[in-house]
Enzyme design. Sequence first.
Site, PDB file in Angstrom:
ATOM      1  N   HIS A 449     -48.196 -27.865-104.675  1.00  0.00           N
ATOM      2  CA  HIS A 449     -49.260 -26.929-104.353  1.00  0.00           C
ATOM      3  C   HIS A 449     -50.607 -27.405-104.854  1.00  0.00           C
ATOM      4  CE1 HIS A 449     -46.212 -23.965-103.048  1.00  0.00           C
ATOM      5  NE2 HIS A 449     -47.136 -23.869-102.129  1.00  0.00           N
ATOM      6  N   ARG A 556     -54.246  -8.533 -91.378  1.00  0.00           N
ATOM      7  CA  ARG A 556     -52.956  -8.015 -91.860  1.00  0.00           C
ATOM      8  C   ARG A 556     -53.237  -6.958 -92.928  1.00  0.00           C
ATOM      9  NH1 ARG A 556     -51.098 -13.818 -91.286  1.00  0.00           N
ATOM     10  NH2 ARG A 556     -49.199 -13.755 -90.041  1.00  0.00           N
ATOM     11  N   ARG A 592     -54.683  -4.765 -87.548  1.00  0.00           N
ATOM     12  CA  ARG A 592     -53.294  -4.420 -87.262  1.00  0.00           C
ATOM     13  C   ARG A 592     -52.858  -3.319 -88.221  1.00  0.00           C
ATOM     14  NH1 ARG A 592     -48.543  -8.778 -87.989  1.00  0.00           N
ATOM     15  NH2 ARG A 592     -48.855  -8.380 -90.204  1.00  0.00           N
ATOM     16  N   GLU A 691     -43.906  -9.418 -80.380  1.00  0.00           N
ATOM     17  CA  GLU A 691     -43.145 -10.199 -81.365  1.00  0.00           C
ATOM     18  C   GLU A 691     -41.669  -9.822 -81.381  1.00  0.00           C
ATOM     19  OE1 GLU A 691     -44.799  -9.602 -85.288  1.00  0.00           O
ATOM     20  OE2 GLU A 691     -45.194  -7.489 -84.916  1.00  0.00           O
ATOM     21  N   ASN A 714     -44.290 -15.834 -84.994  1.00  0.00           N
ATOM     22  CA  ASN A 714     -43.421 -15.934 -86.184  1.00  0.00           C
ATOM     23  C   ASN A 714     -42.203 -15.036 -86.002  1.00  0.00           C
ATOM     24  OD1 ASN A 714     -45.711 -17.265 -86.960  1.00  0.00           O
ATOM     25  ND2 ASN A 714     -46.423 -15.668 -88.324  1.00  0.00           N
ATOM     26  N   ASP A 715     -42.465 -13.779 -85.683  1.00  0.00           N
ATOM     27  CA  ASP A 715     -41.339 -12.868 -85.499  1.00  0.00           C
ATOM     28  C   ASP A 715     -40.678 -13.068 -84.140  1.00  0.00           C
ATOM     29  OD1 ASP A 715     -40.905 -11.388 -87.859  1.00  0.00           O
ATOM     30  OD2 ASP A 715     -42.847 -10.425 -87.559  1.00  0.00           O
ATOM     31  N   ARG A 725     -36.749 -16.309 -90.321  1.00  0.00           N
ATOM     32  CA  ARG A 725     -37.874 -17.239 -90.446  1.00  0.00           C
ATOM     33  C   ARG A 725     -37.999 -17.840 -91.840  1.00  0.00           C
ATOM     34  NH1 ARG A 725     -42.831 -12.950 -89.361  1.00  0.00           N
ATOM     35  NH2 ARG A 725     -44.120 -13.855 -90.965  1.00  0.00           N
ATOM     36  N   CYS A 762     -51.409 -14.728 -82.339  1.00  0.00           N
ATOM     37  CA  CYS A 762     -51.817 -14.759 -83.748  1.00  0.00           C
ATOM     38  C   CYS A 762     -50.699 -15.268 -84.649  1.00  0.00           C
ATOM     39  CB  CYS A 762     -52.302 -13.388 -84.197  1.00  0.00           C
ATOM     40  SG  CYS A 762     -51.051 -12.116 -84.032  1.00  0.00           S
TER      41      CYS A 762
HETATM   42  C1  PEP Z   1     -46.022 -12.895 -86.286  1.00  0.00           C
HETATM   43  O1  PEP Z   1     -44.925 -12.328 -86.437  1.00  0.00           O
HETATM   44  O2  PEP Z   1     -46.177 -13.914 -85.601  1.00  0.00           O
HETATM   45  C2  PEP Z   1     -47.210 -12.351 -86.951  1.00  0.00           C
HETATM   46  C3  PEP Z   1     -48.399 -12.870 -86.742  1.00  0.00           C
HETATM   47  O3  PEP Z   1     -46.997 -11.345 -87.847  1.00  0.00           O
HETATM   48  P1  PEP Z   1     -46.529 -11.568 -89.365  1.00  0.00           P
HETATM   49  O4  PEP Z   1     -46.471 -13.049 -89.601  1.00  0.00           O
HETATM   50  O5  PEP Z   1     -47.537 -10.876 -90.211  1.00  0.00           O
HETATM   51  O6  PEP Z   1     -45.197 -10.915 -89.357  1.00  0.00           O
HETATM   52 MG    MG Z   2     -44.860 -10.312 -87.261  1.00  0.00          MG
END
Ligand code: PEP
Ligand code: MG
Length: 835
Positions: A449, A556, A592, A691, A714-715, A725, A762
């Site tokens: 890091h 977020r 959001r 998502e 991501n989701d 994930r 996003c």
């Molecule tokens: C996603 O799921 O792609 C997203 C942007 O939301 P988060 O990563 O906050 O779950």
């Molecule tokens: Mg998400």
Amino acid sequence: MVGIVIVSHSAQLARGVQELMDQMTQGRVRVAIAGGMDDPENPIGTDAMKVIAAIESVFDEAGVVVLMDLGSALLSAETALDFLDPAQRDRVHLCEAPLVEGAIAAAVQAAVGSSAAQVMAEARGALTAKRQQLGIAAPAVAAPPPTPSPTGAALSQTFTIRNALGLHARPAAQFVAAANRFPASLTVRKGARQANAKSINQVATLGVRQGDEILVEAQGDGAEVALAALAALVAANFGESETAPVILPASAKQQGVVGENAGIWTGIPAAPGVAVGPVQQYRPTLPPVVARAISDVDAEWQRLQKAITAAAAELTGVETAAAAQVGREEAAIFAAHRLFLLDPALQEAARDHLQTRRVNAESAWEQAMQEMAETYRQMDDAYMQARAADVLDAGARVLRQLLGVEMRPLTLANPAILVARDLTPSDTAQLDPDRVLGICTESGGATSHSAILARALNIPAIVGLGPRLATLADGQTIGLDGAAGQVWAQPDAETQARLAQQRAAWQAAQQQARATAQGPAITQDGRRIEVAANIGGPHDAPLAREYGAEGVGLFRTEFLFLDRETAPGEAEQFAAYQAVGQAMGDCAVIVRTLDVGGDKPLPYLDLGAEENPFLGWRGIRFCLDRPQVFMPQLRAILRASAGARLKLMFPMVGTVTEVRAAKQMLAEARAELRAAGESFAADMEVGVMIEVPAAVAAADQLAREVDFFSIGTNDLTQYTMAADRGNAKVAHLAQALQPAVLRLIDQTVRAGHDAGIWVGMCGELAGNPLATPLLVGLGLDELSMSAPAIPAVKAAVRRLTLSQARQIAAHALQLDTADAVRAYLESVRLSFATI
Ligand code: PEP
Ligand code: MG
């Protein structure tokens, strides 16, 4: 994959050849070098022991091809073979091909997974291009290994090559790499001459120039798709422009001035950039922990608990400060450090030591922390091994609390190059980039890091330089090139002047990149893509603007709810939303609504334990059930919309019913504000995150309910692939470039556009410049990402035309594995890079 070893009398030459090979293959081939001798008096020569080490480092069942320069290089290579065990020796091949040309041809051929015999054949034929250009008749070239005769009808297609430099090495490499992915036999013709499309030498030696026509014939399995793949590459101009590329001045690395033997030390490149200046050693130590016998275990346990609480609180402050400097995403490491401290397993281990050894809290904690660090060190994965440093860094905070030692602030009176045994993330986060010219550490890795933070702070850094760093005296001038991983321990005046010049050029380039990032992202044929930032709170907004964000594509809001005892009230939320709106000026901010649950538990919201939290009560599901949490947030967002361009977005939506219910609550919030005489923007856009796969399936219906979609890859990836994930064991599945996910993105964009609404993204994929051509081609209107990713993504948009992007997307959608998609996008990127 076949490994390649370069043996040369000169370490510098070997490194240069390796650099060229890496460039041609994007580092996909395992190359090791055995260059020069470890004798400062006689650095030129070859050493059989180095050759053995190089062979062993790239050894693979597919074999190793060794290329040598001349004379004793051959002898050393042969001697090295004698030392190998017979099973290994049989797979190592000494190749007589010319060193530079042969190495590049071999690398390209190895990169496509060819056998050692094919790699050697390519290397041997590597002089053909030169001979032809010089008009020298070619001697007989070894025939390529026979390929089985193809069956089926032959297909053919004519292409016009528009690249400024024709099918020069880079596009030729892509062409050959693409051809090699298909079993079909592929031939390229230019006029009367013909080449095997799977041979880099043959394709390059066709001498295809800008405007030339080539005929590609394909026969056998996959002939049609192979032609389509090549067509996509040609249509995308191999990602190059039709105008001649700018040749950049050679970097220090390319000039390759000196080697280890001339006072140059090589370490692991951690953060790019050049620096020259005086050394400042930083070697903080904690007083040794002395084990003391105790009688009152409970009292020591209480002391430890108090120290842990204090250290965790300290980390909250560090995280906030780091977020302001490098952004919330990078600063999140300190949240992880807090988790290390609060980890019940670590605390249990410490308690065990207290009870069984009956020693003081310092000793029990130190032992537990070292054991935990050791567990990380023993892991297979290098990234996870690097986490040991994080455990020790976080744990040292507790020890400092227990020992009553103040943390010495790491401040420099004058600009200097910081030299340390290691820098913890905590050390690195406090650094002032105006004072710290560069960083050199004895240990550490590129994924530590500290390295990540150094990159975020834009401080050139080299890690893993070893104990010799201790020999540097405070005030002594040294130079470093972070990208090359080189330190000049005693640079002469000329070297210092050159490094100073390079530093000035590097700083100017940085400024230029940031300035350019302020402009819009428009493709070469005029399609504008909105590029926005993902943020977690008001203090991320200045950084977002600095990196060129044209808005916030994802705020977020759950970050406002984390690390506290109670939920933020309406007034506090209003202040935060208003602050972001004001900081972003005329730019739009997508707020959001609360996305808790899953991996984001909040103890005070009493979400309860769930068997499968990711499939449970999270996001909009929770908010709809908890009006006492949701309504204040909706009112706060509405009130903040009065003076700013806010948009509202609901997370985790899977059904139209949820959207309607959320909109109903929004309407109620509006009515309440109206009744209270509060103002708000009546026309605030309302969108949903896409998502959950169900949302994609129902995208046409959802699109009728909202003003926009934003795809959360991501989701969407984890739910589509049924792969957590955060679980390393299924990481190969949880990739947004999986064909299944790409199809869902395509489907979402089409549904949104058919309904006349805009579609953004996003999730993390939006910030990956490798994917930019694909995402533009799929028709996304907006991409939102962590701020530091913005300049590279904007640059990637500007290099494209929309029609190229569409071709790229069309091709990518046909590929059937995530690896093939990535390899294809890499080949596109390779050809975009300036020579
Ligand atoms: C996603 O799921 O792609 C997203 C942007 O939301 P988060 O990563 O906050 O779950
Ligand atoms: Mg998400």
